[in-house]
Design a protein around this motif. Sequence first.
Motif, PDB file in Angstrom:
ATOM      1  N   SER A   1       0.944   3.142  -1.538  1.00  0.00           N
ATOM      2  CA  SER A   1      -0.052   4.541  -3.356  1.00  0.00           C
ATOM      3  C   SER A   1      -0.286   5.194  -1.953  1.00  0.00           C
ATOM      4  O   SER A   1      -0.309   6.501  -1.678  1.00  0.00           O
ATOM      5  CB  SER A   1      -0.491   3.467  -4.217  1.00  0.00           C
ATOM      6  OG  SER A   1      -0.755   2.747  -3.572  1.00  0.00           O
TER       7      SER A   1
ATOM      8  N   HIS B   1      -4.541   4.061  -8.834  1.00  0.00           N
ATOM      9  CA  HIS B   1      -5.248   3.465  -8.885  1.00  0.00           C
ATOM     10  C   HIS B   1      -6.287   2.840  -9.908  1.00  0.00           C
ATOM     11  O   HIS B   1      -5.972   1.932 -10.422  1.00  0.00           O
ATOM     12  CB  HIS B   1      -5.557   2.376  -8.143  1.00  0.00           C
ATOM     13  CG  HIS B   1      -4.473   1.459  -7.027  1.00  0.00           C
ATOM     14  ND1 HIS B   1      -4.602   0.652  -6.823  1.00  0.00           N
ATOM     15  CD2 HIS B   1      -3.748   2.406  -6.075  1.00  0.00           C
ATOM     16  CE1 HIS B   1      -3.003   0.220  -6.426  1.00  0.00           C
ATOM     17  NE2 HIS B   1      -3.126   1.219  -5.288  1.00  0.00           N
TER      18      HIS B   1
ATOM     19  N   ASP C   1      -6.626   0.643   1.168  1.00  0.00           N
ATOM     20  CA  ASP C   1      -5.154   0.938   1.397  1.00  0.00           C
ATOM     21  C   ASP C   1      -5.415   2.474   2.343  1.00  0.00           C
ATOM     22  O   ASP C   1      -5.247   2.486   3.229  1.00  0.00           O
ATOM     23  CB  ASP C   1      -4.454   0.585   0.355  1.00  0.00           C
ATOM     24  CG  ASP C   1      -3.852  -0.881   0.311  1.00  0.00           C
ATOM     25  OD1 ASP C   1      -4.560  -1.403   0.308  1.00  0.00           O
ATOM     26  OD2 ASP C   1      -3.607  -0.746  -1.297  1.00  0.00           O
TER      27      ASP C   1
ATOM     28  N   GLY D   1       0.760  -1.317   0.030  1.00  0.00           N
ATOM     29  CA  GLY D   1      -0.008   0.028  -0.470  1.00  0.00           C
ATOM     30  C   GLY D   1       1.117   1.304   0.169  1.00  0.00           C
ATOM     31  O   GLY D   1       0.538   2.566   0.350  1.00  0.00           O
TER      32      GLY D   1
ATOM     33  N   GLU E   1      -5.415   8.327  -4.693  1.00  0.00           N
ATOM     34  CA  GLU E   1      -5.610   6.797  -4.683  1.00  0.00           C
ATOM     35  C   GLU E   1      -6.070   6.487  -6.253  1.00  0.00           C
ATOM     36  O   GLU E   1      -5.648   5.420  -7.016  1.00  0.00           O
ATOM     37  CB  GLU E   1      -6.444   6.158  -3.592  1.00  0.00           C
ATOM     38  CG  GLU E   1      -5.198   5.225  -2.511  1.00  0.00           C
ATOM     39  CD  GLU E   1      -3.940   3.908  -3.123  1.00  0.00           C
ATOM     40  OE1 GLU E   1      -3.079   4.470  -3.731  1.00  0.00           O
ATOM     41  OE2 GLU E   1      -4.601   2.897  -3.087  1.00  0.00           O
TER      42      GLU E   1
END
Length: 417
Positions: free
Chosen positions: A190, A244, A251, A188, A240
């Motif tokens: 990011s 993503h 996360d 995690g 995120e």
Amino acid sequence: MGRVLGLVWEKRPRVWGLLVCAVVGAFVAGESPSSRISSPQRRSASSESEIILAGEHAVVHGSAAVAAAIDLYTRCSLRLLPLADDEAGAAVLELDLRDPGLTFSWPCAQLREALLTEEVAGAQEARPCSPDRLASIARLLEEHEIPEAKVWLSAGLSAFLFLYTSILGCRPGKVTVSSDLPMGSGLGSSAAFCVSMSGALLTAAGMVAAVDGISSKGTGWELVGKDDLELVNQWAFQGEKIIHGKPSGIDNTVSTFGSMIKFKKGELTNLKSRNPIKMLITDTRVGRNKKALVAVNSISEEVSSLVELAANDEIAITSKEEKLAELMEMNQGLLQCMGVSHSSIETVLRTTLKFNLVSKLTGAEGGGCVLTLIPTLLEKVIAELESQSFRCFIVEVGGQGFQVCQGGCSCFNGDVV
Ligand SMILES: Nc1ncnc2c1ncn2[C@@H]1O[C@H](COP(=O)(O)OP(=O)(O)O)[C@@H](O)[C@H]1O
Ligand SMILES: C[C@@](O)(CCOP(=O)(O)O)CC(=O)O
Ligand SMILES: [Mg+2]
């Protein structure tokens, strides 16, 4: 790497945290774009990484997952620079990424022209990045020569430019990021990047503040209130999404709030772990590739009930560990069926199985890190894994989450800021 400590699924006080680091210096002069940006200080924010005990991928499709914060941190430090430079047309926004060893700089005038055409900065409510804005950010990044081998950084850079300009506008500043954890390895990073970044920016914007007198284990880092953490989490989620695409939010949530949580359809349930459990994390050092996500099942529900179950004697603790191992094995089997494992992960699994230890991958797919449930001390396993060039971390599970520091905190490679 002589890594961090062992344990824990332990009870922790549910105090929410944020640490900001304020270093005296010659900083902000003149009026800020946001009237709430008041103090001429450096702000640092720190957030934890995490492991997913069960349910990665499935959580994106609405299944439950169980995740826990671990004590590997990402730290973000922000120093606002004099506005006078801006008036003279010389102001810049600088980003120093210590881990990849790269620095970036954008003239504020260029940012203003490229990014602030459609909306004005304002941090009270997290807003998503519009496709037009993302395209403008991509054009800004094209002007920077990112080395081919580090091209994966561009998603993080986009998230940075979005978060900075959305929260602080185009004011001059210098941001430094440093992390304990491997990037793109399922821990995690990011989310930790987005949480610490959002926290430092929101603190500078006056939207988030440390709770007076509540510091984290005497480290100088201070905790922040739950509402402030909610705001940090919401902005981090927007970051995120840039990195993503369609993250579940697990996360950034565990990185912000710490501890151990069950997460389902955006809802968080805090899990009060009754017994300490050790996890070994092995970094396969294989870079990941992202593939399709597939739904899994109710393993996470069982894991979350199990961690909350009190085991009072050794037999009960052992049987709890055995059940958890069984669930981890089932989850790994399903992840393998989905095709999200990797030969290096299988090698770690075989190595740990030789010692009767159960492992599963954590986070996204195709490389990254592997979790191993540790019933006893396992220096021998670690030595063997490291002799095969893997990198091992033993981490504390269920930590404090996002934190800020008001000065005197050890931030970047031991530098005190
Ligand atoms: N310390 C950091 N410095 C710069 N970028 C970072 C840092 N940590 C994370 N990132 C960004 O996050 C990305 C990795 O995120 P991701 O692929 O989701 O892996 P994970 O979250 O499992 O570590 C990197 O490519 C980079 O853009
Ligand atoms: C695979 C997933 O379940 C976890 C995120 O993976 P990672 O920690 O970024 O590697 C995706 C998600 O929940 O958004
Ligand atoms: Mg990630």
